[in-house]
Design a protein around this motif. Sequence first.
Motif, PDB file in Angstrom:
ATOM      1  N   CYS A  27       0.822  -1.217   0.000  1.00  8.65           N
ATOM      2  CA  CYS A  27       0.000   0.000   0.000  1.00  8.65           C
ATOM      3  C   CYS A  27       0.854   1.265   0.000  1.00  8.65           C
ATOM      4  CB  CYS A  27      -0.934  -0.002   1.202  1.00  8.65           C
ATOM      5  SG  CYS A  27      -0.102   0.211   2.791  1.00  8.65           S
ATOM      6  N   LYS A  28       2.193   1.110   0.037  1.00  7.68           N
ATOM      7  CA  LYS A  28       3.151   2.234  -0.022  1.00  7.68           C
ATOM      8  C   LYS A  28       3.121   3.117   1.226  1.00  7.68           C
ATOM      9  CE  LYS A  28       3.876   0.567  -4.061  1.00  7.68           C
ATOM     10  NZ  LYS A  28       4.963  -0.420  -4.206  1.00  7.68           N
ATOM     11  N   ASN A  29       2.549   2.645   2.311  1.00 11.14           N
ATOM     12  CA  ASN A  29       2.597   3.370   3.576  1.00 11.14           C
ATOM     13  C   ASN A  29       4.047   3.430   4.054  1.00 11.14           C
ATOM     14  OD1 ASN A  29       2.518   4.061   6.368  1.00 11.14           O
ATOM     15  ND2 ASN A  29       0.393   3.388   6.486  1.00 11.14           N
ATOM     16  N   ASP A  30       4.554   4.645   4.328  1.00 11.95           N
ATOM     17  CA  ASP A  30       5.973   4.816   4.646  1.00 11.95           C
ATOM     18  C   ASP A  30       6.392   4.116   5.933  1.00 11.95           C
ATOM     19  OD1 ASP A  30       6.596   6.218   2.373  1.00 11.95           O
ATOM     20  OD2 ASP A  30       6.227   8.189   3.272  1.00 11.95           O
ATOM     21  N   GLU A  31       5.506   4.044   6.918  1.00 10.20           N
ATOM     22  CA  GLU A  31       5.873   3.438   8.201  1.00 10.20           C
ATOM     23  C   GLU A  31       4.775   2.502   8.703  1.00 10.20           C
ATOM     24  OE1 GLU A  31       6.718   6.633  10.857  1.00 10.20           O
ATOM     25  OE2 GLU A  31       8.662   7.084   9.957  1.00 10.20           O
ATOM     26  N   GLY A  32       4.083   1.831   7.776  1.00 15.09           N
ATOM     27  CA  GLY A  32       2.940   1.029   8.177  1.00 15.09           C
ATOM     28  C   GLY A  32       3.195  -0.457   8.312  1.00 15.09           C
ATOM     29  N   ASN A  33       4.387  -0.917   7.917  1.00 14.16           N
ATOM     30  CA  ASN A  33       4.677  -2.351   7.930  1.00 14.16           C
ATOM     31  C   ASN A  33       5.475  -2.705   9.180  1.00 14.16           C
ATOM     32  OD1 ASN A  33       4.854  -4.997   7.102  1.00 14.16           O
ATOM     33  ND2 ASN A  33       5.544  -4.504   5.040  1.00 14.16           N
ATOM     34  N   PHE A  34       4.984  -3.654   9.957  1.00 18.14           N
ATOM     35  CA  PHE A  34       5.638  -4.040  11.203  1.00 18.14           C
ATOM     36  C   PHE A  34       5.854  -5.555  11.219  1.00 18.14           C
ATOM     37  CE2 PHE A  34       3.651  -0.047  12.160  1.00 18.14           C
ATOM     38  CZ  PHE A  34       4.498   0.581  13.070  1.00 18.14           C
ATOM     39  N   SER A  35       7.036  -5.973  11.662  1.00 15.73           N
ATOM     40  CA  SER A  35       7.303  -7.399  11.803  1.00 15.73           C
ATOM     41  C   SER A  35       8.422  -7.620  12.808  1.00 15.73           C
ATOM     42  CB  SER A  35       7.683  -8.032  10.455  1.00 15.73           C
ATOM     43  OG  SER A  35       8.919  -7.535   9.998  1.00 15.73           O
ATOM     44  N   LYS A  67       3.516  -8.477  12.272  1.00 16.06           N
ATOM     45  CA  LYS A  67       2.626  -8.155  13.394  1.00 16.06           C
ATOM     46  C   LYS A  67       1.246  -7.859  12.803  1.00 16.06           C
ATOM     47  CE  LYS A  67       4.487  -5.659  16.703  1.00 16.06           C
ATOM     48  NZ  LYS A  67       5.196  -4.591  17.453  1.00 16.06           N
ATOM     49  N   LEU A  68       0.448  -8.888  12.687  1.00 17.89           N
ATOM     50  CA  LEU A  68      -0.785  -8.805  11.910  1.00 17.89           C
ATOM     51  C   LEU A  68      -1.799  -7.825  12.478  1.00 17.89           C
ATOM     52  CD1 LEU A  68      -1.339 -12.541  10.929  1.00 17.89           C
ATOM     53  CD2 LEU A  68      -0.001 -10.778   9.797  1.00 17.89           C
ATOM     54  N   ASP A  69      -1.793  -7.624  13.797  1.00 16.42           N
ATOM     55  CA  ASP A  69      -2.760  -6.707  14.384  1.00 16.42           C
ATOM     56  C   ASP A  69      -2.307  -5.251  14.315  1.00 16.42           C
ATOM     57  OD1 ASP A  69      -0.652  -7.024  16.110  1.00 16.42           O
ATOM     58  OD2 ASP A  69      -1.884  -7.115  17.928  1.00 16.42           O
ATOM     59  N   LYS A  70      -1.112  -5.015  13.754  1.00 13.83           N
ATOM     60  CA  LYS A  70      -0.588  -3.658  13.694  1.00 13.83           C
ATOM     61  C   LYS A  70      -0.189  -3.232  12.290  1.00 13.83           C
ATOM     62  CE  LYS A  70       2.681  -0.597  16.086  1.00 13.83           C
ATOM     63  NZ  LYS A  70       3.774  -0.516  17.088  1.00 13.83           N
ATOM     64  N   THR A  71       0.286  -4.174  11.486  1.00 13.34           N
ATOM     65  CA  THR A  71       0.787  -3.828  10.158  1.00 13.34           C
ATOM     66  C   THR A  71      -0.353  -3.402   9.233  1.00 13.34           C
ATOM     67  OG1 THR A  71       2.292  -4.580   8.402  1.00 13.34           O
ATOM     68  CG2 THR A  71       0.621  -6.140   9.142  1.00 13.34           C
ATOM     69  N   CYS A  72      -0.031  -2.567   8.258  1.00 15.24           N
ATOM     70  CA  CYS A  72      -1.047  -2.013   7.359  1.00 15.24           C
ATOM     71  C   CYS A  72      -1.650  -3.053   6.435  1.00 15.24           C
ATOM     72  CB  CYS A  72      -0.444  -0.863   6.556  1.00 15.24           C
ATOM     73  SG  CYS A  72       1.076  -1.292   5.689  1.00 15.24           S
ATOM     74  N   CYS A  73      -0.847  -4.017   5.991  1.00  9.64           N
ATOM     75  CA  CYS A  73      -1.307  -5.065   5.071  1.00  9.64           C
ATOM     76  C   CYS A  73      -1.017  -6.430   5.690  1.00  9.64           C
ATOM     77  CB  CYS A  73      -0.623  -4.944   3.713  1.00  9.64           C
ATOM     78  SG  CYS A  73      -1.022  -3.411   2.826  1.00  9.64           S
ATOM     79  N   PRO A  74      -1.912  -6.945   6.537  1.00  9.31           N
ATOM     80  CA  PRO A  74      -1.667  -8.207   7.231  1.00  9.31           C
ATOM     81  C   PRO A  74      -1.386  -9.356   6.266  1.00  9.31           C
ATOM     82  CG  PRO A  74      -3.569  -7.087   8.158  1.00  9.31           C
ATOM     83  CD  PRO A  74      -3.210  -6.350   6.908  1.00  9.31           C
ATOM     84  N   GLN A  75      -0.386 -10.144   6.612  1.00  5.56           N
ATOM     85  CA  GLN A  75       0.061 -11.258   5.774  1.00  5.56           C
ATOM     86  C   GLN A  75      -0.197 -12.565   6.528  1.00  5.56           C
ATOM     87  OE1 GLN A  75       4.150 -10.280   4.307  1.00  5.56           O
ATOM     88  NE2 GLN A  75       3.743  -8.336   5.342  1.00  5.56           N
TER      89      GLN A  75
END
Length: 465
Positions: A27-35, A67-75
């Motif tokens: 989704c190109k979110n600059d700081e939305g991906n967490f793992s 981190k599926l409950d926090k990341t912008c695009c849950p995997q």
Amino acid sequence: MLKMAENKSYTIVEYFGGDCGYRCGYCKNDEGNFSHGMWSHTMTVQDYQDLVDRGWRRSGKYVYKPKLDKTCCPQYTIRCHALKFQPSKSHKKVLKKISKFISKGELPKGQDDGEPMDSVCDEAGPREPSNVCHSEVKRAAIADIQKELPECLAITEVQKEVADGAPADSETSRKNPGSVVEERTTKAAAPKPGMGADPGRPPCRKAKDLRKERRLQKEQIRQHADGDSSTPPTAAQTKQPKPLEDFINESLPDNSSHCLEFRRFLCDSPLEAEHSPDGPEVGYGSFHQQYWLDGRIVAVGVIDILPTCVSSVYFYYHPDFASLSLGSYSALREIAFTRQLQKQSPKLSFYYLGFYIHSCPKMRYKGQYRPSDLLCPETYAWVQIEQCLPQLENSRYARFNQDADAGDPRVLKDVGRALVLYRRAVMPYAAYSRKRKGSSDETEVQQYADLVGQVCAERILLYRA
């Protein structure tokens, strides 16, 4: 505490947390991906199997868990029941495309059918360790992959992000006996003026019914010629679909313009190669599956053969052959390979496609390889994808297990029993804490052990400097 045995295989990891966000490639979110992430120095196939079944995945030697409950695009981890898989209409279209190219030498015009591509260590890849030099880790990760690549190949994916993508074909070719019956869409011609239907003539019948009847008659004639006095096959029996292997074999005709071959080699990875009396003949570990066309390598798939599954890792191919949908073709080949291995090792019956990302429409293609399951992010139970999709339509994050009382069967109960590696000695974390009075890493170790679960925490060695 124990000294490390020279002849025993261990999994050794360094944990890097995962509190900071980074750019999302979907989704190109600059700081939305967490793992969360770990660097794996070495890993047994059983430990990796258990980690994959808790939502972890490797990219080279870096092992990460979104981190599926926090990341912008849950995997969400997805697996396909390889033994029950039947190719869809679009899968058959890919196989027919390969067959046409092999037999007649004709490359389809234009680009591929919309297979999405990700770069190896770019936006869509896993997060790098926060307490290690980013450029150094990136160079190491790329080097681990690039040293496996022939110079003529271009890296196109991290997690085999290849889509089926082919639109449904409005017409189908003539079917062979035993194949799934599919209707051809045609426009009816306008009737000519006259007195209506001749009542003396038999009623018109659909072409597909006539073809079905002819197949049944041929089968009866064949059985009679063979001396088979058993009852003729029922209509239900004649509708049995062809297995995937038949479609693949038909896509590689004899006396063709091109020769497509497959070769398999062990490749470098953190997974330790292992053999077991009840395991597959090739053993467990990481393998290259090389696709050779007329003596020229055109594509490579990297797979992990684990105790209960074949896990797809990477796939890359020569850009000249992008129009052949080689990504989809390789997935079908790997499903067939899983079925082959299952005959040697009964427990090995699943094909893991990596992550399913419902919030990104172009990444929903993995759900087309059915029957398939998604992994519940809270209980780590497998749930049929059909039950999960309505929840994902309403919310990006969802607990798939509908049993409100169900929990994680391997939940961490005692962090003190987690194993650590300190100065070449293996010891429980409780002993390490006593030895290192004033140590301030309990929160980090607790987080790590929660993520890997009690069983893995008591088996994997967490490196302590």
